[in-house]
Design an enzyme around this catalytic site. Structure first.
Site, PDB file in Angstrom:
ATOM      1  N   GLY A  46       0.742  -1.176  -0.432  1.00 44.63           N
ATOM      2  CA  GLY A  46       0.128  -0.356  -0.322  1.00 44.63           C
ATOM      3  C   GLY A  46       0.822   1.018   0.311  1.00 44.63           C
ATOM      4  O   GLY A  46       1.975   1.283   0.386  1.00 44.63           O
ATOM      5  N   GLN A  51       3.268   9.843   1.128  1.00 44.69           N
ATOM      6  CA  GLN A  51       4.968   9.447   1.459  1.00 44.69           C
ATOM      7  C   GLN A  51       5.780   9.465   0.180  1.00 44.69           C
ATOM      8  O   GLN A  51       6.664   9.059  -0.032  1.00 44.69           O
ATOM      9  CB  GLN A  51       4.049   7.526   1.114  1.00 44.69           C
ATOM     10  CG  GLN A  51       3.411   6.985   2.610  1.00 44.69           C
ATOM     11  CD  GLN A  51       3.731   5.462   3.121  1.00 44.69           C
ATOM     12  OE1 GLN A  51       2.729   5.123   2.291  1.00 44.69           O
ATOM     13  NE2 GLN A  51       4.624   4.937   3.463  1.00 44.69           N
ATOM     14  N   LEU A  98       6.704   1.731   4.694  1.00 48.16           N
ATOM     15  CA  LEU A  98       7.392   2.520   3.741  1.00 48.16           C
ATOM     16  C   LEU A  98       8.121   3.689   4.105  1.00 48.16           C
ATOM     17  O   LEU A  98       9.436   3.832   3.966  1.00 48.16           O
ATOM     18  CB  LEU A  98       7.172   2.487   2.097  1.00 48.16           C
ATOM     19  CG  LEU A  98       6.633   1.522   1.377  1.00 48.16           C
ATOM     20  CD1 LEU A  98       5.926   1.227   0.137  1.00 48.16           C
ATOM     21  CD2 LEU A  98       8.368   0.715   1.279  1.00 48.16           C
ATOM     22  N   HIS A 139      -4.016   1.489   7.728  1.00 49.99           N
ATOM     23  CA  HIS A 139      -2.876   1.877   8.171  1.00 49.99           C
ATOM     24  C   HIS A 139      -2.537   2.931   6.254  1.00 49.99           C
ATOM     25  O   HIS A 139      -1.836   4.478   7.060  1.00 49.99           O
ATOM     26  CB  HIS A 139      -1.998   0.961   7.751  1.00 49.99           C
ATOM     27  CG  HIS A 139      -0.098   1.501   7.458  1.00 49.99           C
ATOM     28  ND1 HIS A 139       0.684   0.625   8.863  1.00 49.99           N
ATOM     29  CD2 HIS A 139       0.104   2.196   6.845  1.00 49.99           C
ATOM     30  CE1 HIS A 139       1.851   1.612   7.811  1.00 49.99           C
ATOM     31  NE2 HIS A 139       1.939   2.239   7.301  1.00 49.99           N
ATOM     32  N   GLU A 140      -3.705   2.593   5.683  1.00 53.93           N
ATOM     33  CA  GLU A 140      -3.434   3.961   4.279  1.00 53.93           C
ATOM     34  C   GLU A 140      -4.446   5.426   4.825  1.00 53.93           C
ATOM     35  O   GLU A 140      -3.593   6.700   4.494  1.00 53.93           O
ATOM     36  CB  GLU A 140      -3.363   3.612   3.324  1.00 53.93           C
ATOM     37  CG  GLU A 140      -2.680   2.450   2.710  1.00 53.93           C
ATOM     38  CD  GLU A 140      -1.292   2.725   3.032  1.00 53.93           C
ATOM     39  OE1 GLU A 140      -0.344   3.693   2.284  1.00 53.93           O
ATOM     40  OE2 GLU A 140      -0.484   2.023   2.832  1.00 53.93           O
ATOM     41  N   HIS A 143      -2.150   7.525   7.213  1.00 52.44           N
ATOM     42  CA  HIS A 143      -1.250   8.344   6.630  1.00 52.44           C
ATOM     43  C   HIS A 143      -1.842   9.029   6.316  1.00 52.44           C
ATOM     44  O   HIS A 143      -1.053  10.619   6.127  1.00 52.44           O
ATOM     45  CB  HIS A 143      -0.589   7.353   5.169  1.00 52.44           C
ATOM     46  CG  HIS A 143       0.705   7.082   5.375  1.00 52.44           C
ATOM     47  ND1 HIS A 143       1.496   7.448   6.713  1.00 52.44           N
ATOM     48  CD2 HIS A 143       1.338   5.311   5.719  1.00 52.44           C
ATOM     49  CE1 HIS A 143       2.788   6.211   6.618  1.00 52.44           C
ATOM     50  NE2 HIS A 143       1.766   5.196   5.905  1.00 52.44           N
TER      51      HIS A 143
HETATM   52 ZN    ZN Z   1       2.994   3.311   5.792  1.00 50.43          ZN
END
Ligand code: ZN
Length: 166
Positions: A46, A51, A98, A139-140, A143
């Site tokens: 993902g 990011q 990441l 999780h995304e 973000h």
């Molecule tokens: Zn992440």
């Protein structure tokens, strides 16, 4: 369509609430295409626009079958995603990011969620997920709200090589 650089902590964009997508024109399409290349190059599951240092509400989640490599993975693109329902059932699981390379952490997430938003062309989306894919979506979506998984865990460890960061 180049891959973009993935920013890592403590970059301030990772802590900024991203802007809603209102223009689904060529600039967004280019961003999404670049993010897909970036995700694949990073072997992630993902990726959220912050990011790649773009503070906009767009995420990718790619879900492959672990049992059968011949089944192509499904790639979800969501703009302005919002979780509109969380299951009461909570599951604990390991996550890597990441933007926090080399580490993993134990994070509690809802087992099942409903995600509403839009696709990359602005068409409304409503999707229900459970298990691992529901975890990646949570999780995304964190973000795009400036939240990292390390905010949700007290147990972080050094990751081995075989994991799918998101
Ligand atoms: Zn992440």
């Amino acid at each position: 369509m180049p891959a973009r650089d993935i920013i890592i902590v403590p970059h301030p964009t990772l802590r900024t609430k991203a802007d809603r997508i209102t223009d689904f024109g060529p600039e967004l399409q280019e961003l999404v295409d670049d993010m897909i290349i970036t995700l694949h190059q990073a072997s992630g599951a993902g990726l959220a626009a912050p990011q790649v240092n773009v503070s906009q509400q767009v995420i990718l989640v790619e879900f492959g079958s672990d049992e059968d490599e011949d089944i192509p993975p499904i790639l979800y693109v969501a703009a302005n995603p919002k979780i509109t329902r969380f299951s009461q059932e909570i599951v604990s699981g390991a996550e890597g990011c990441l933007s926090i390379p080399g580490f993993m952490g134990e994070v509690e997430r809802a087992q099942e969620i409903v995600v509403e938003g839009q696709d990359r062309y602005g068409k409304p989306l409503k999707m229900k997920f459970q298990g691992w894919i529901a975890r990646i979506f949570q999780h995304e979506i964190d973000h795009i709200n400036g939240i990292l998984y390390t905010d949700r865990t007290s147990r972080v460890w050094e990751a081995d090589e075989d994991y799918n960061p998101v």
